[in-house]
Motif scaffolding. Sequence first.
Motif, short mmCIF file in Angstrom:
data_model
loop_
_atom_site.label_atom_id
_atom_site.label_comp_id
_atom_site.label_asym_id
_atom_site.label_seq_id
_atom_site.Cartn_x
_atom_site.Cartn_y
_atom_site.Cartn_z
N GLY A 56 28.70 59.32 12.73
CA GLY A 56 29.09 57.57 11.60
C GLY A 56 29.00 58.17 10.61
O GLY A 56 29.81 57.89 9.70
N ILE A 57 28.86 58.87 9.81
CA ILE A 57 28.42 59.37 8.15
C ILE A 57 29.61 59.90 7.71
O ILE A 57 30.28 59.78 6.52
N SER A 58 30.17 61.05 8.62
CA SER A 58 31.21 61.66 8.56
C SER A 58 32.36 61.18 8.59
O SER A 58 33.35 61.34 7.86
N GLU A 59 33.13 60.31 9.03
CA GLU A 59 33.71 58.87 8.79
C GLU A 59 33.84 57.79 7.89
O GLU A 59 34.62 58.26 6.79
N LEU A 60 33.38 57.85 6.81
CA LEU A 60 33.02 57.22 5.54
C LEU A 60 32.68 58.67 4.73
O LEU A 60 33.20 58.40 3.85
N SER A 61 32.62 59.92 4.94
CA SER A 61 32.97 61.10 4.27
C SER A 61 34.42 61.33 4.32
O SER A 61 34.47 61.28 2.81
N PHE A 62 34.87 60.91 5.36
CA PHE A 62 36.42 61.05 5.46
C PHE A 62 37.24 60.53 4.26
O PHE A 62 38.74 60.57 4.28
N ALA A 63 36.41 58.89 4.26
CA ALA A 63 37.55 57.87 4.04
C ALA A 63 37.78 57.77 2.34
O ALA A 63 38.56 57.95 1.32
N GLY A 64 36.20 58.48 2.28
CA GLY A 64 35.76 58.92 0.58
C GLY A 64 36.93 59.75 0.45
O GLY A 64 37.07 60.15 -1.08
N ALA A 65 36.57 61.40 0.24
CA ALA A 65 37.43 62.13 0.75
C ALA A 65 39.20 61.77 0.84
O ALA A 65 39.77 62.41 -0.21
N SER A 66 39.57 60.93 1.49
CA SER A 66 40.44 60.81 1.45
C SER A 66 41.50 59.73 -0.03
O SER A 66 42.26 59.79 0.07
N ALA A 67 40.22 59.04 -0.12
CA ALA A 67 40.87 58.26 -1.42
C ALA A 67 40.81 58.95 -2.61
O ALA A 67 41.16 58.96 -3.68
N ALA A 68 39.49 60.26 -3.01
CA ALA A 68 39.58 60.57 -3.83
C ALA A 68 41.12 61.99 -3.47
O ALA A 68 41.53 61.84 -4.43
N LEU A 69 41.42 61.69 -2.51
CA LEU A 69 42.71 62.47 -1.84
C LEU A 69 43.85 61.98 -3.21
O LEU A 69 45.12 61.67 -3.89
N LEU A 70 43.95 60.82 -2.86
CA LEU A 70 44.79 59.72 -2.79
C LEU A 70 45.60 59.52 -4.98
O LEU A 70 46.38 59.29 -4.91
N LEU A 71 44.07 59.63 -4.88
CA LEU A 71 43.77 58.87 -6.32
C LEU A 71 43.81 60.66 -7.37
O LEU A 71 43.43 60.25 -8.80
N GLY A 72 44.03 61.38 -6.59
CA GLY A 72 43.44 62.98 -7.18
C GLY A 72 42.91 63.01 -8.17
O GLY A 72 42.42 63.71 -9.57
N THR A 73 41.27 62.52 -7.67
CA THR A 73 40.07 62.85 -8.09
C THR A 73 39.37 64.32 -7.50
O THR A 73 39.70 64.61 -6.28
N ASN A 74 38.39 64.28 -7.69
CA ASN A 74 37.37 65.46 -6.96
C ASN A 74 37.16 65.28 -5.81
O ASN A 74 36.37 64.17 -5.35
N ILE A 75 37.53 65.97 -4.61
CA ILE A 75 37.85 65.48 -3.12
C ILE A 75 36.32 65.64 -3.01
O ILE A 75 35.61 64.84 -1.75
N VAL A 76 35.85 66.72 -3.13
CA VAL A 76 33.85 66.91 -2.60
C VAL A 76 33.13 65.50 -3.24
O VAL A 76 32.23 64.77 -2.67
#
Length: 293
Positions: A56-76
């Motif tokens: 479950g945590i990994s799915e939200l982690s994926f969402a956060g990383a995807s949002a960072a990728l879209l916004l051009g910010t730090n994926i980590v």
Amino acid sequence: MTFADGSWHQIFSFENYGELLVLVRNSLVAGAALGLIGGLAGVFVIMRDLPFAVHGISELSFAGASAALLLGTNIVVGSIVGSLLAAAVIALLGTRARDRNSAIGILMPFGLGLGVLFLALYKGRAANKFGLLTGQIVAVDDPQTAWLLGTSAVVLAALVVMWRPLTFAGADPDVAAARGVPVRGLSFAFMIVLGLAVALSVQVVGALLVLALVVTPAAAASRVTASPVLLPLLSVVFAVASIEGGILLALGSSIPISPYVTTISFGIYVVCRVAGAYRARRWGSRTTAPQPA
């Protein structure tokens, strides 16, 4: 083209391997740190019956990383933020196993849906999208490595501080609470630490297969030992072997890293399960054998 002369080289090919090895120096360093963190955190994941929470945590982690990728910010950073939010929600809503699993079942599709939405809106390289799900070995640059190592150090320090009370609370929470151990606060703190560990693991093995790094090594170790010293030690060894072996094998192919990591991890688990079953049968036959008069 047959599988033997075509597809096989996509899975295992070691042409120019020495030159390619330089490209994954950061990944090997990060992999060793993630193996250490994943192996240690996995001991308490198994002890506290939290494998579903990891997913479950990994799915939200994926969402956060995807949002960072879209916004051009730090994926980590995006991955960590998503993981921490999920971990906090699970810790606050899931005091009992049934409630916790219900909360996770709600979070998982929500996080996955958000992640898919952000990736659909992202117009950059397709490899970046795919890597968030299945992992990638050459995309760990120096800033990401610094973030990974720094956060790993924080997680390691937190685990060291919480190790004894977590072990006590995991073995008998009622007695631990009676002895003054803050069981609820400790559980929340561990979920936050677990969120950080999952976020770090997602960076290399991807969101879909993070269980192979955080859960499987500890589960394998628990099949062959119950020693409070050997269990975390073997869990770390298995996790490091899985991720480092996966990186080195994936380097010589065009296949993502995750199948290699999961295959090595699963193979270790099968061996440990067979060895544990054999030892149990042998030990049982010795204890039930008739004793001489």
